[in-house]
Enzyme design. Structure first.
Site, short mmCIF file in Angstrom:
data_model
loop_
_atom_site.label_atom_id
_atom_site.label_comp_id
_atom_site.label_asym_id
_atom_site.label_seq_id
_atom_site.Cartn_x
_atom_site.Cartn_y
_atom_site.Cartn_z
CG ASP A 81 41.09 45.51 38.25
OD1 ASP A 81 41.49 44.35 38.45
OD2 ASP A 81 41.57 46.50 38.83
NE ARG A 92 34.38 52.12 43.91
CZ ARG A 92 33.49 51.42 44.60
NH1 ARG A 92 32.19 51.72 44.53
NH2 ARG A 92 33.87 50.41 45.36
CE1 TYR A 98 46.89 41.55 42.66
CE2 TYR A 98 47.65 41.42 40.37
CZ TYR A 98 47.52 42.13 41.56
OH TYR A 98 48.02 43.41 41.65
NE ARG A 133 41.66 54.87 44.89
CZ ARG A 133 42.41 54.28 45.81
NH1 ARG A 133 42.03 54.29 47.08
NH2 ARG A 133 43.54 53.69 45.47
NE ARG A 167 46.45 51.75 39.40
CZ ARG A 167 47.55 51.57 40.11
NH1 ARG A 167 48.20 52.60 40.61
NH2 ARG A 167 48.02 50.36 40.34
#
Length: 347
Positions: free
Chosen positions: A74, A37, A150, A28, A24
């Site tokens: 992702d 973004r 998921y 952010r 990652r």
């Protein structure tokens, strides 16, 4: 074949200081990421817009000069490409229209995958062309069990009761889903490699929720099947496995016939890894991401401890999980400096 510190380390070469990249690392915590973004309607749109994915993939390379980039995407693009509804709620994370019956498997199809994920492969081609020759580009995918979590839970979970209940009570139908995901992940990784990825990583983020026998059946065995299939097509492309939170069961994953390296979460002790894993396979890891948030002397001590234990063998410095949003970018720069200037202790 492309070379560089990261790829050569995966191939068995040892350098005076190890290569470094961070899971990652595009995210952010970087203000330039947040600016990009903000121009995109949804997270999936972000993943499927090649010029934006390229830009945020390159941002940490420009800032920190890391030895590898990992394409911005992702793991849930695979269920999305198979035909399951996937979306991301701001502040809540991923949401999926949960599978509740094996009949729904019939609505999933690998046939959609190449077209739906074409923007990911375009981003890889563009990123590879923009990167320095000695900076590797990683592709990646979620492992079948983690994707199944998921897909059946409809998102993240505290106890994974739905997916484990399904796997335990109906192993035959669960195996069909795992088989479909093995084939889809092989397709996705192969397409990434053919687009220009120099290496790939398999993330089995939820492997640690399984007991030993099921860990072998639903995590390790599918990962090995994927690795063997990908290697049959691209035998020189390194594959990194990341079975998170499996503890001493990491011993099962030291499989050089399948993986070039084994990525370690924070719970694996560096001394144990040096003794039990590193003689058999390159290891990657495993600084606590929150130590990177803390920074300063504490981070320096812990990073140096890991280096002192693992940098004498085949080793890639990384975190035990991904960079968290509250990480100060200056701390990342400091960590890179620590790794690049490490020297073995004389004691």
């Amino acid at each position: 074949m492309r070379q560089g510190k990261f790829l050569e380390t995966l191939g068995g070469t040892r350098f005076a200081t190890p290569p470094i990249w961070l899971m990652r690392q595009a995210g952010r915590y970087l203000p330039e990421y947040r600016a990009v973004r903000a121009t995109t309607r949804s997270f999936l749109d972000f993943c499927y817009t090649p010029d934006k994915a390229v830009e945020v993939t390159l941002q940490p390379i420009r800032r920190f000069g890391l030895d590898a980039a990992i394409i911005f995407s992702d793991i849930l693009v695979v269920p999305d490409a198979l035909g399951q509804k996937v979306w991301f709620e701001e502040g809540e994370g991923p949401k999926l229209e949960a599978l509740t019956d094996p009949v729904q498997f019939g609505q999933l199809s690998r046939a959609r995958l190449p077209d739906r994920l074409a923007p990911v492969y375009d981003a890889i081609r563009l990123t590879r062309a923009a990167l320095p020759d000695d900076t590797a580009l990683l592709g990646f995918a979620g492992a079948p069990f983690t994707l199944a979590c998921y897909m059946i839970e409809g998102g993240s979970s505290r106890d994974f009761a739905k997916v484990k209940g399904w796997a335990y009570a109906h192993p035959e139908s669960f195996a069909l889903l795992i088989d479909l995901l093995v084939e889809a992940v092989v397709d996705h990784l192969t397409n990434q490699i053919e687009a220009g990825a120099d290496a790939v990583q398999l993330f089995d983020s939820w492997a640690g929720v399984l007991p030993e026998e099921q860990l072998f059946s639903w995590s390790l065995d599918p990962l090995v099947r994927i690795a063997h299939a990908v290697r049959s097509r691209h035998p020189r492309t390194p594959i990194i496995a990341f079975p998170r939170a499996v503890g001493p069961a990491a011993l099962m994953y030291r499989r050089p016939d399948a993986f070039a390296a084994l990525s370690l979460d924070t719970g694996i002790g560096a001394h144990w890894a040096a003794r039990e894993l590193q003689p058999h396979i390159c290891v990657q890891g495993n600084l606590d991401p929150l130590m990177l948030v803390a920074g300063g002397a504490a981070m320096e001590r812990e990073a140096t401890r890991i280096l002192d234990k693992l940098a004498h063998g085949s080793f890639v410095f990384n975190l035990g999980h991904g960079v968290v949003p509250q990480t100060p970018p200056d701390h990342v720069a400091h960590l890179v400096d620590i790794v690049r200037n490490w020297k073995p202790s004389l004691s």
